[in-house]
Motif scaffolding. Structure first.
Motif, PDB file in Angstrom:
ATOM      1  N   GLN A  55       0.835  -1.187   0.000  1.00 54.25           N
ATOM      2  CA  GLN A  55       0.000   0.000   0.000  1.00 54.25           C
ATOM      3  C   GLN A  55       0.878   1.247   0.000  1.00 54.25           C
ATOM      4  OE1 GLN A  55      -2.440   0.340   3.450  1.00 54.25           O
ATOM      5  NE2 GLN A  55      -0.817  -0.118   4.897  1.00 54.25           N
ATOM      6  N   SER A  56       0.360   2.294  -0.598  1.00 51.82           N
ATOM      7  CA  SER A  56       1.093   3.553  -0.669  1.00 51.82           C
ATOM      8  C   SER A  56       0.093   4.703  -0.611  1.00 51.82           C
ATOM      9  CB  SER A  56       1.914   3.610  -1.965  1.00 51.82           C
ATOM     10  OG  SER A  56       2.736   4.760  -1.978  1.00 51.82           O
ATOM     11  N   TRP A  57       0.618   5.914  -0.494  1.00 51.20           N
ATOM     12  CA  TRP A  57      -0.257   7.074  -0.439  1.00 51.20           C
ATOM     13  C   TRP A  57       0.487   8.307  -0.950  1.00 51.20           C
ATOM     14  CZ3 TRP A  57       1.516  11.076   2.595  1.00 51.20           C
ATOM     15  CH2 TRP A  57       2.497  10.740   3.544  1.00 51.20           C
ATOM     16  N   LYS A  58      -0.293   9.315  -1.328  1.00 50.74           N
ATOM     17  CA  LYS A  58       0.272  10.577  -1.805  1.00 50.74           C
ATOM     18  C   LYS A  58      -0.547  11.717  -1.210  1.00 50.74           C
ATOM     19  CE  LYS A  58       1.543  13.035  -6.025  1.00 50.74           C
ATOM     20  NZ  LYS A  58       1.524  12.995  -7.515  1.00 50.74           N
ATOM     21  N   ARG A  59       0.160  12.706  -0.693  1.00 49.62           N
ATOM     22  CA  ARG A  59      -0.531  13.851  -0.080  1.00 49.62           C
ATOM     23  C   ARG A  59      -0.926  14.868  -1.156  1.00 49.62           C
ATOM     24  NH1 ARG A  59      -0.665  15.267   5.146  1.00 49.62           N
ATOM     25  NH2 ARG A  59       1.135  13.942   5.627  1.00 49.62           N
ATOM     26  N   LYS A  60      -2.189  15.288  -1.127  1.00 53.38           N
ATOM     27  CA  LYS A  60      -2.688  16.282  -2.069  1.00 53.38           C
ATOM     28  C   LYS A  60      -2.369  17.698  -1.573  1.00 53.38           C
ATOM     29  CE  LYS A  60      -6.637  13.436  -3.510  1.00 53.38           C
ATOM     30  NZ  LYS A  60      -8.121  13.371  -3.595  1.00 53.38           N
ATOM     31  N   LYS A  61      -2.588  18.661  -2.430  1.00 55.79           N
ATOM     32  CA  LYS A  61      -2.314  20.048  -2.060  1.00 55.79           C
ATOM     33  C   LYS A  61      -3.181  20.514  -0.897  1.00 55.79           C
ATOM     34  CE  LYS A  61      -0.705  21.561  -6.624  1.00 55.79           C
ATOM     35  NZ  LYS A  61      -0.941  22.481  -7.762  1.00 55.79           N
TER      36      LYS A  61
ATOM     37  N   TRP B  67      -3.694   3.929  -2.150  1.00 56.78           N
ATOM     38  CA  TRP B  67      -3.964   2.856  -3.093  1.00 56.78           C
ATOM     39  C   TRP B  67      -3.189   1.608  -2.700  1.00 56.78           C
ATOM     40  CZ3 TRP B  67      -1.011   7.129  -4.391  1.00 56.78           C
ATOM     41  CH2 TRP B  67       0.310   6.892  -4.762  1.00 56.78           C
ATOM     42  N   LYS B  68      -3.721   0.476  -3.145  1.00 55.39           N
ATOM     43  CA  LYS B  68      -3.117  -0.828  -2.872  1.00 55.39           C
ATOM     44  C   LYS B  68      -2.773  -1.478  -4.207  1.00 55.39           C
ATOM     45  CE  LYS B  68      -6.880  -1.930  -0.668  1.00 55.39           C
ATOM     46  NZ  LYS B  68      -7.929  -2.636   0.088  1.00 55.39           N
ATOM     47  N   TYR B  69      -1.632  -2.168  -4.254  1.00 55.59           N
ATOM     48  CA  TYR B  69      -1.212  -2.782  -5.507  1.00 55.59           C
ATOM     49  C   TYR B  69      -0.503  -4.100  -5.227  1.00 55.59           C
ATOM     50  CZ  TYR B  69       3.181  -0.512  -4.203  1.00 55.59           C
ATOM     51  OH  TYR B  69       4.301  -0.097  -3.525  1.00 55.59           O
ATOM     52  N   LEU B  70      -0.460  -4.957  -6.260  1.00 57.49           N
ATOM     53  CA  LEU B  70       0.149  -6.279  -6.147  1.00 57.49           C
ATOM     54  C   LEU B  70       1.641  -6.204  -6.430  1.00 57.49           C
ATOM     55  CD1 LEU B  70      -2.575  -8.339  -8.020  1.00 57.49           C
ATOM     56  CD2 LEU B  70      -2.201  -8.266  -5.575  1.00 57.49           C
TER      57      LEU B  70
END
Length: 505
Positions: free
Chosen positions: A327-333, A340-343
């Motif tokens: 899983q990962s994430w990105k901070r918005k303005k 989001w989660k990915y394989l």
């Protein structure tokens, strides 16, 4: 006991087994396998039984507390259930089992199937004891207490050795053992220091350290782990947390327990640990170890694997390792985060020693699998019962053919015996072997012919099919009923093996 003038009982007329066991190759002479067998043989001959070497079953280097790991004992119980034996002889209850529950269970299985139980040292013979189990239970209790008392004594002796500075257990990476003392092995210790240095002062994460170590292994500038191969992320995590490297030794950190007849190692709570500081030379200073373990990423931040409905089902098409969810994430303005989660291939995550699959989000992958399943199961839904019935018919036909072939072999065997080519002993042994196989096949045939069993199988798959449209619920069990396995390739291709196709038996 058989009278002197009674006819000698032969092996074939009175099938018995002699059981012997030793825990290690260091057992005392009085408990050696040869000694146990000799004592049992003497008892048999004194009681007018004919001795037969084929009656001996032995468990070597098998603890009496580990019931399921004792293959010879499991074979005895199987033969008892199949009514193939009438008596089992043990030198003592200590050889039978070191666990009260196991000893009583073994005795109940044997007696329940008409098998006479004899333990020579205790003078127990089920033929004469009747329903009086007190003697057997009392000696079983003593046998069960012995390993516990011995374990306490051994633990105390080992603790005394450790307090004197001696090392016990597996030699850790970075050390050698000389005269029972740990001494630093400089070439390996350099790798440990490098790991702590990179982590504390260069700001490298554990994954980056893993990759840099493996690059060094390939270039020949860094040693591989003690087991050889490549460095793993989990190995780096354990090294950073291991107090051995700052000179400490922890006693009673782990303990062995018995779970379902097998040993399992569990970690004791910290309140039970005995920590001996400055037990041996430190590879890294204590302040360096504390600095590494005071980082939030080590002590406080715990990565939680997202819920994976496909766990255990997906493999990497390149290396065969499990596909896991990252899983990962990105901070918005505006300050909010997009998650989001990915394989990802688990081997690539641990060591970078596989290909990096193009990112496939878990949500998109789940939708794709559901679409595939709906298409495939639409075809299967209409002929499911016919498929299951067809598969069972094929199995029944195969079993019937094998039974017919075995019966033909028995007929040919009789012809060979009547012609004098085969002696009576060999003929009867071979015939018995073939008849046992026929019995096993007939039991299997009986199960396949049970309509109830087939109906349950059909119902389970049908229920799974009916739940595919309910996409908002957890479908882990549904996917496991319908999918045998899935393979994800580097180009994004996905191969699924289904459990309901016509070619699945």
């Amino acid at each position: 006991m058989i009278e002197e003038n009674e006819k000698l009982t032969t092996y074939r007329e009175y099938p018995y087994l002699v059981y012997a066991r030793v825990s290690t190759d260091k057992d005392e002479q009085k408990d050696s396998l040869t000694n146990q067998v000799d004592i049992c043989r003497y008892w048999l001959e004194q009681n007018k039984f004919e001795w037969n070497e084929r009656s001996i079953l032995q468990d070597e280097a098998k603890s009496g507390t580990m019931f399921l790991e004792r293959t010879a004992m499991q074979l005895i119980l199987k033969k008892a259930r199949n009514r193939e034996i009438k008596m089992v002889i043990f030198k003592s209850i200590h050889r039978l089992a070191r666990d009260l529950k196991d000893a009583l269970e073994i005795k109940e299985v044997l007696l329940g199937h008409g098998v006479r139980v004899v333990t020579i040292e205790e003078g127990y013979d089920s033929q004469y004891e009747g329903k009086n189990d007190m003697k057997f239970e009392m000696f079983s209790m003593f046998a069960a207490q012995y390993p516990k008392t011995q374990s306490v004594s051994i633990s105390a002796a080992l603790a005394a050795k450790v307090r004197k500075g001696h090392h016990i257990g597996k030699i850790p990476y970075g050390y050698d053992r000389v005269n029972q003392l740990l001494v630093i092995k400089e070439d390996e210790a350099a790798v440990i220091r490098k790991i702590f240095n990179w982590y504390n002062y260069y700001g490298y994460g554990q994954k980056t350290i893993t990759n840099k170590l493996n690059e060094g292994v390939e270039e020949g500038t860094i040693l591989p782990p003690k087991s050889g191969g490549i460095w793993q992320l989990t190995t780096i995590q354990r090294i950073l947390r291991n107090r051995t490297f700052c000179g400490d030794f922890i006693l009673n950190q782990y303990t062995n327990v018995k779970v379902d007849g097998r040993k399992k190692q569990i970690k004791n709570p910290k309140s039970k640990w005995t920590i001996i500081k400055d037990h041996h030379p430190a590879i890294v200073p204590r302040e360096e170890f504390n600095k590494a373990n005071n980082k939030k990423v080590v002590n406080n931040k715990r990565k939680v694997t997202p819920w994976n409905e496909f766990r255990g089902l997906l493999k990497c098409g390149h290396c065969g390792s499990n596909m896991i969810i990252m899983q990962s994430w990105k901070r918005k303005k505006d300050g909010t985060k997009t998650h989001w989660k990915y394989l990802k291939c688990s081997k690539y995550r641990r060591s970078n020693k596989c290909v990096n699959h193009p990112p496939i989000t878990y949500e998109d992958f789940r939708k794709l699998i559901l679409q595939k399943l709906i298409v495939e199961t639409t075809k299967a839904r209409f002929n499911l019962e016919a498929n299951v019935s067809k598969n069972d018919q094929i199995k029944v036909k195969k079993i019937k053919n094998e039974i017919a072939n075995l019966n033909n072999k028995i007929d040919r065997l009789l012809d060979i015996y009547l012609e004098g080519i085969l002696n009576k002993f060999d003929y009867e042994n071979k015939r018995e072997e073939l008849q046992k196989r026929i019995q096993q096949l007939e039991d299997k045939l009986f199960t396949l012919n049970m309509e109830k069993e087939r109906a349950i199988s059909i119902k389970t798959i049908k229920e799974a099919l009916d739940q595919l449209n309910d996409t908002n619920k957890d479908l882990f069990h549904v996917f496991n009923v319908l999918i045998e396995y899935g393979v994800i390739y580097i180009d994004g291709t996905i191969d699924l093996k289904y459990k309901f196709n016509e070619d699945n038996e």
